[in-house]
Design a protein around this motif. Structure first.
Motif, PDB file in Angstrom:
ATOM      1  N   THR A   5       0.824  -1.213   0.000  1.00  0.00           N
ATOM      2  CA  THR A   5       0.000   0.000   0.000  1.00  0.00           C
ATOM      3  C   THR A   5       0.855   1.259   0.000  1.00  0.00           C
ATOM      4  O   THR A   5       0.487   2.262  -0.628  1.00  0.00           O
ATOM      5  CB  THR A   5      -0.955   0.017   1.212  1.00  0.00           C
TER       6      THR A   5
ATOM      7  N   VAL B  43      -3.854   6.488   3.305  1.00  0.00           N
ATOM      8  CA  VAL B  43      -4.723   6.395   4.484  1.00  0.00           C
ATOM      9  C   VAL B  43      -4.886   4.933   4.887  1.00  0.00           C
ATOM     10  O   VAL B  43      -4.814   4.577   6.077  1.00  0.00           O
ATOM     11  CB  VAL B  43      -6.095   7.035   4.204  1.00  0.00           C
ATOM     12  N   VAL B  44      -5.092   4.057   3.891  1.00  0.00           N
ATOM     13  CA  VAL B  44      -5.175   2.617   4.172  1.00  0.00           C
ATOM     14  C   VAL B  44      -3.865   2.128   4.782  1.00  0.00           C
ATOM     15  O   VAL B  44      -3.856   1.312   5.715  1.00  0.00           O
ATOM     16  CB  VAL B  44      -5.497   1.837   2.876  1.00  0.00           C
TER      17      VAL B  44
ATOM     18  N   VAL C 205      -1.776   3.804   6.665  1.00  0.00           N
ATOM     19  CA  VAL C 205      -1.716   4.208   8.067  1.00  0.00           C
ATOM     20  C   VAL C 205      -2.588   3.288   8.927  1.00  0.00           C
ATOM     21  O   VAL C 205      -2.188   2.885  10.035  1.00  0.00           O
ATOM     22  CB  VAL C 205      -2.153   5.675   8.228  1.00  0.00           C
ATOM     23  N   ILE C 206      -3.760   2.940   8.420  1.00  0.00           N
ATOM     24  CA  ILE C 206      -4.644   2.035   9.166  1.00  0.00           C
ATOM     25  C   ILE C 206      -3.978   0.677   9.355  1.00  0.00           C
ATOM     26  O   ILE C 206      -4.021   0.081  10.446  1.00  0.00           O
ATOM     27  CB  ILE C 206      -5.993   1.878   8.422  1.00  0.00           C
ATOM     28  N   ILE C 207      -3.341   0.172   8.298  1.00  0.00           N
ATOM     29  CA  ILE C 207      -2.629  -1.105   8.387  1.00  0.00           C
ATOM     30  C   ILE C 207      -1.507  -1.017   9.421  1.00  0.00           C
ATOM     31  O   ILE C 207      -1.315  -1.931  10.233  1.00  0.00           O
ATOM     32  CB  ILE C 207      -2.060  -1.504   7.002  1.00  0.00           C
ATOM     33  N   GLU C 208      -0.789   0.092   9.406  1.00  0.00           N
ATOM     34  CA  GLU C 208       0.342   0.242  10.323  1.00  0.00           C
ATOM     35  C   GLU C 208      -0.115   0.304  11.781  1.00  0.00           C
ATOM     36  O   GLU C 208       0.614  -0.124  12.679  1.00  0.00           O
ATOM     37  CB  GLU C 208       1.144   1.502   9.979  1.00  0.00           C
ATOM     38  N   ARG C 209      -1.295   0.808  12.014  1.00  0.00           N
ATOM     39  CA  ARG C 209      -1.810   0.883  13.384  1.00  0.00           C
ATOM     40  C   ARG C 209      -2.039  -0.497  13.981  1.00  0.00           C
ATOM     41  O   ARG C 209      -1.947  -0.678  15.199  1.00  0.00           O
ATOM     42  CB  ARG C 209      -3.117   1.675  13.418  1.00  0.00           C
ATOM     43  N   HIS C 210      -2.334  -1.472  13.124  1.00  0.00           N
ATOM     44  CA  HIS C 210      -2.685  -2.796  13.615  1.00  0.00           C
ATOM     45  C   HIS C 210      -1.646  -3.862  13.297  1.00  0.00           C
ATOM     46  O   HIS C 210      -1.783  -5.008  13.737  1.00  0.00           O
ATOM     47  CB  HIS C 210      -4.043  -3.223  13.031  1.00  0.00           C
TER      48      HIS C 210
END
Length: 484
Positions: free
Chosen positions: A206, A243-244, A246-251
């Motif tokens: 991503t 943005v996707v 960043v969401i992946i990196e959070r989890h």
């Protein structure tokens, strides 16, 4: 005492190797600008091919930086530096021997890809090699001077090589640089890999896709305008993918870009200011080249030599003045002052026209511009990597490089569109002639200068608001540096 002195001496020789490696990457951003007309005449490609030879490098470099930074943390920084040097040299040889546009474009893309491996490895090695405050300031001052002056050096070297040899040598010149750097690689100490977890494949995919789309869209804006579908669609897609990401990196269990790297206030400020300053820098270099060649009629060599005052100004403030001031004031006020001074240098050039004389009308502003940039870049790179955990230094180094690369692409696109808007009425008012070309070039140059002044003013404001006061080493909220 002898051992300490020897170790210290080895550190500075290691810095020479690292700055030489960085120089190779940075000068290749601009060295082709002057060589492109000669390459186009020989290889016979269309005008949009010139655009893609610049954008191809930026696409590969910008999109792969985060992966390159994490690979340095994963496999070892010195090992990835060697890989980057060897790959960049081979790609340069391919470009030098190119007999077709397709081969030259492939070489530029490969240069960008290996540059994305090399640049974060070099910056992170500077950060881990110099850990005491005084040496660190001096090292980043020198490294920052090379990074900021590299674009001007590329224009100078491109002019000399194109005029006296051929455009092919704008590619071949990287071979001796890489060979010298590789010969000195033993001066750089091996560093243990602290944390070798599985690579974050979804994050990698991503981030690459998002950066490719974003840089592609910004690059197309220069040619097609901001409302073109090939500008808007990639930019929107790129932002959505990031943005996707960043969401992946959070989890993610082992993120490609740990969010802890982003939350440090000084590090965030450094990346934001780097984006703004590089946006102005790339645009100024591009339109200055147009102005010197098309309005003033300078040769490639004279055009390259015109940027020497910028290089000298950078060296003076970055290595002689900035390092001393940084030990007392930190990045907040120095970077703000440097951005403001760079803007003043550009304002001093807005009175030029097709009859301007270099010594009277351009030289003072170019010197002031260089003095301002010298205060900015060394401090930016230090702030971007200082106090990062050792396992994250590679990706923190990649992040500041990525911010500057995206800033450069966005800056060129923004400044080009503003310049085109400023000259639209002039182009429509008269038939094509040499006088009209000169007038349009001058007008677009002034528009570019004022746009860059705005970016530097914004960078100064961001610096004052976001950076913490005080020097970096007394930052109370920074993460501790993990020792050997």
């Amino acid at each position: 005492m002898i051992k300490a002195a020897t170790t210290s001496g080895r550190q500075w020789w290691a810095l020479a190797v690292l700055t030489l490696s960085q120089l190779m990457v940075v000068l290749d951003v601009t060295i082709v600008n002057i060589a492109l007309p000669s390459a186009q005449a020989e290889l016979g490609f269309a005008d949009d091919g010139r655009h893609w030879l610049v954008t191809g490098y930026a696409l590969a470099f910008g999109s792969l930086l985060l992966i390159g930074g994490r690979l340095s943390d994963y496999f070892g920084r010195r090992r990835m530096l060697v890989l980057g040097l060897v790959g960049f040299a081979l790609a340069s040889a391919l470009g030098g021997f190119a007999q077709s546009f397709e081969t030259l474009l492939a070489a530029r893309v490969l240069q960008g890809a290996f540059g994305a491996v090399l640049a974060p490895a070099a910056l992170s090695l500077v950060s881990t090699t110099f850990e005491d405050r005084r040496s660190r300031i001096r090292a980043f001052s020198i490294f920052g001077a090379v990074s900021s002056a590299g674009g001007a050096i590329g224009l100078l070297l491109g002019g000399v090589l194109t005029e006296y040899l051929s455009w092919h040598w704008c590619m071949f010149v990287n071979l001796p640089i890489a060979i010298i750097a590789l010969a000195g690689i033993g001066l750089i100490r091996k560093q243990p890999v602290v944390d070798r977890n599985a690579l974050d494949l979804p994050g990698a995919l991503t981030s690459v896709a998002g950066m490719v789309a974003l840089v592609f869209g910004l690059g197309n804006a220069e040619q097609g305008g901001w409302l073109d579908v090939w500008t808007l669609a990639p930019i929107v897609a790129g932002i959505a993918l990031l943005v996707v990401f960043v969401i992946i990196e959070r989890h993610a269990a082992n993120p490609l870009l740990p969010l802890r790297v982003l939350v440090d206030r000084n590090r965030g400020a450094a990346n934001l200011v780097g984006l703004l300053v590089n946006g102005g820098l790339f645009g100024v270099f591009l339109f200055s080249t147009y102005f010197l060649t098309e309005a003033l009629g300078y040769s490639p060599l004279a055009t390259g030599l015109s940027f020497v005052p910028v290089v000298l100004g950078i060296i003076v403030t970055s290595t002689l003045v900035g390092s001393r001031l940084a030990a007392r004031f930190g990045p907040r006020y120095l970077i703000a002052a440097g951005a403001a001074l760079a803007g003043i240098g550009l304002v001093m050039q807005t009175g030029t026209d097709a009859s301007s004389e270099f010594a009277r009308d351009l030289l003072p502003g170019l010197v002031v511009y260089g003095l301002g940039l010298g205060l900015v870049f060394g401090r930016l790179q230090e702030a971007a990597t200082a106090r990062a955990e050792r396992r994250d230094i590679g990706v923190a180094s990649a992040l500041i490089n990525a911010s500057q690369e995206v800033g450069g692409a966005a800056g060129i696109a923004l400044i080009s569109s503003l310049a085109a808007g400023a000259t639209a009425a002039l182009v429509a008012s008269a038939p094509q002639s040499a006088a009209l070309v000169a007038a349009v070039t001058v007008e677009s140059y002034h528009a570019a200068l004022w746009a860059a002044v705005g970016l530097y003013a914004l960078a100064a404001v961001v610096s004052l608001i976001v950076f913490r006061s005080g020097t970096i080493d007394i930052d109370p909220d920074a993460e501790p540096l993990i020792g050997h």
